[in-house]
Design a protein around this motif. Structure first.
Motif, PDB file in Angstrom:
ATOM      1  N   GLU A  73       0.850  -1.196   0.000  1.00  0.00           N
ATOM      2  CA  GLU A  73       0.000   0.000   0.000  1.00  0.00           C
ATOM      3  C   GLU A  73       0.879   1.236   0.000  1.00  0.00           C
ATOM      4  O   GLU A  73       1.812   1.346   0.792  1.00  0.00           O
ATOM      5  CB  GLU A  73      -0.918   0.039   1.235  1.00  0.00           C
ATOM      6  CG  GLU A  73      -1.822   1.260   1.260  1.00  0.00           C
ATOM      7  CD  GLU A  73      -2.519   1.492   2.598  1.00  0.00           C
ATOM      8  OE1 GLU A  73      -3.173   2.540   2.735  1.00  0.00           O
ATOM      9  OE2 GLU A  73      -2.383   0.642   3.502  1.00  0.00           O
ATOM     10  N   ARG A  74       0.585   2.171  -0.895  1.00  0.00           N
ATOM     11  CA  ARG A  74       1.272   3.455  -0.889  1.00  0.00           C
ATOM     12  C   ARG A  74       0.737   4.321   0.244  1.00  0.00           C
ATOM     13  O   ARG A  74      -0.398   4.154   0.688  1.00  0.00           O
ATOM     14  CB  ARG A  74       1.059   4.188  -2.222  1.00  0.00           C
ATOM     15  CG  ARG A  74       1.780   3.583  -3.405  1.00  0.00           C
ATOM     16  CD  ARG A  74       1.303   4.176  -4.715  1.00  0.00           C
ATOM     17  NE  ARG A  74      -0.067   3.768  -5.010  1.00  0.00           N
ATOM     18  CZ  ARG A  74      -0.695   4.006  -6.150  1.00  0.00           C
ATOM     19  NH1 ARG A  74      -0.049   4.660  -7.118  1.00  0.00           N
ATOM     20  NH2 ARG A  74      -1.937   3.598  -6.350  1.00  0.00           N
ATOM     21  N   ALA A  75       1.564   5.259   0.714  1.00  0.00           N
ATOM     22  CA  ALA A  75       1.114   6.190   1.748  1.00  0.00           C
ATOM     23  C   ALA A  75      -0.089   6.974   1.225  1.00  0.00           C
ATOM     24  O   ALA A  75      -0.150   7.339   0.045  1.00  0.00           O
ATOM     25  CB  ALA A  75       2.247   7.140   2.122  1.00  0.00           C
ATOM     26  N   VAL A  76      -1.048   7.239   2.117  1.00  0.00           N
ATOM     27  CA  VAL A  76      -2.265   7.931   1.711  1.00  0.00           C
ATOM     28  C   VAL A  76      -1.973   9.415   1.512  1.00  0.00           C
ATOM     29  O   VAL A  76      -1.181  10.022   2.241  1.00  0.00           O
ATOM     30  CB  VAL A  76      -3.374   7.731   2.764  1.00  0.00           C
ATOM     31  CG1 VAL A  76      -3.004   8.384   4.090  1.00  0.00           C
ATOM     32  CG2 VAL A  76      -4.712   8.248   2.256  1.00  0.00           C
ATOM     33  N   ARG A  77      -2.567   9.993   0.476  1.00  0.00           N
ATOM     34  CA  ARG A  77      -2.449  11.436   0.244  1.00  0.00           C
ATOM     35  C   ARG A  77      -3.330  12.192   1.221  1.00  0.00           C
ATOM     36  O   ARG A  77      -4.364  11.688   1.674  1.00  0.00           O
ATOM     37  CB  ARG A  77      -2.875  11.762  -1.187  1.00  0.00           C
ATOM     38  CG  ARG A  77      -1.936  11.265  -2.271  1.00  0.00           C
ATOM     39  CD  ARG A  77      -2.598  11.374  -3.636  1.00  0.00           C
ATOM     40  NE  ARG A  77      -3.119  12.719  -3.867  1.00  0.00           N
ATOM     41  CZ  ARG A  77      -2.474  13.661  -4.568  1.00  0.00           C
ATOM     42  NH1 ARG A  77      -1.290  13.390  -5.103  1.00  0.00           N
ATOM     43  NH2 ARG A  77      -3.009  14.846  -4.752  1.00  0.00           N
ATOM     44  N   ALA A  78      -2.936  13.421   1.544  1.00  0.00           N
ATOM     45  CA  ALA A  78      -3.704  14.228   2.492  1.00  0.00           C
ATOM     46  C   ALA A  78      -5.111  14.512   1.968  1.00  0.00           C
ATOM     47  O   ALA A  78      -6.045  14.703   2.753  1.00  0.00           O
ATOM     48  CB  ALA A  78      -2.979  15.541   2.772  1.00  0.00           C
TER      49      ALA A  78
END
Length: 207
Positions: free
Chosen positions: A85-90
């Protein structure tokens, strides 16, 4: 920060041990899209920093000794399947729960009971983590955000829907298999705050 909503199951291509630490090379068709050097990707629930990118949907990440000791990453080998999983965008949607990618301990599958369209799993917790787990609360299991169905003295239960069974490595688990566990960070902060005593500075600073 992550959400525990796995984007794809990737593959470990190589593991290079460099003393007490290690370097992983992995393939992920989805998570390498739009990723740059220095970005974060959760690998089976462990937040790792991308150190290089290949043209064939591959990336590398370094794993420190502490991470190898406290997670299942030390057992990975070429061919291992991992949740990515990629880091979630703000400005993105938080579909799971707040997951830091900081593993609290390694648990293990105790049993799984197939249902009509789901599987009920019972997992064992390391000592000291059970107090952070609550029925109907959230927990990340190998990077997958799940709702706790019941809690025992050193175990807890979850139910896996067909999508989770098919789209994550949890569908492959057999009794005894290890899993990375991250409890809800909110529970840890609440414990910390309730256990803290106000200092003289705290008292003097109140209006």
């Amino acid at each position: 920060m992550f959400t525990g909503i796995v984007e794809e199951v990737g593959e470990v291509l190589a593991v290079e041990h460099t003393g007490e630490d290690a370097r992983l090379r992995l393939r992920g068709e989805v998570v390498t899209q739009g990723v740059r050097l220095g970005d974060s990707i959760a690998v089976s629930g462990v937040c790792l920093t991308v150190t290089s990118l290949g043209d064939d949907a591959t990336f590398t990440a370094d794993v420190m000794p502490e991470t190898l000791r406290r997670s299942t990453l030390g057992t990975l080998a070429p061919g291992s399947r991992v949740n990515l999983e990629r880091a979630v965008r703000a400005d993105g949607r938080l579909d799971g729960h707040l997951v830091q990618g900081h593993v609290d301990g390694v648990g293990a599958l105790v049993s799984r009971t197939p249902g009509p369209r789901w599987d009920d799993l019972v997992l064992r917790l390391p000592a000291g983590l059970a107090r952070y787990v609550a029925e109907k609360g959230s927990i990340a299991v190998s990077g997958v955000s799940l709702t706790v169905t019941h809690v025992g003295e050193d175990t807890f239960g979850v139910s896996l829907i067909p999508t989770t069974l098919a789209a994550t490595t949890l569908g492959d688990l057999t009794p005894g298999d290890p899993v990375n566990l991250e409890v809800d960070v909110v529970a840890k902060y609440v414990e910390r705050l309730l256990g803290a005593r106000p200092t003289a500075d705290d008292e003097g600073g109140r209006a």
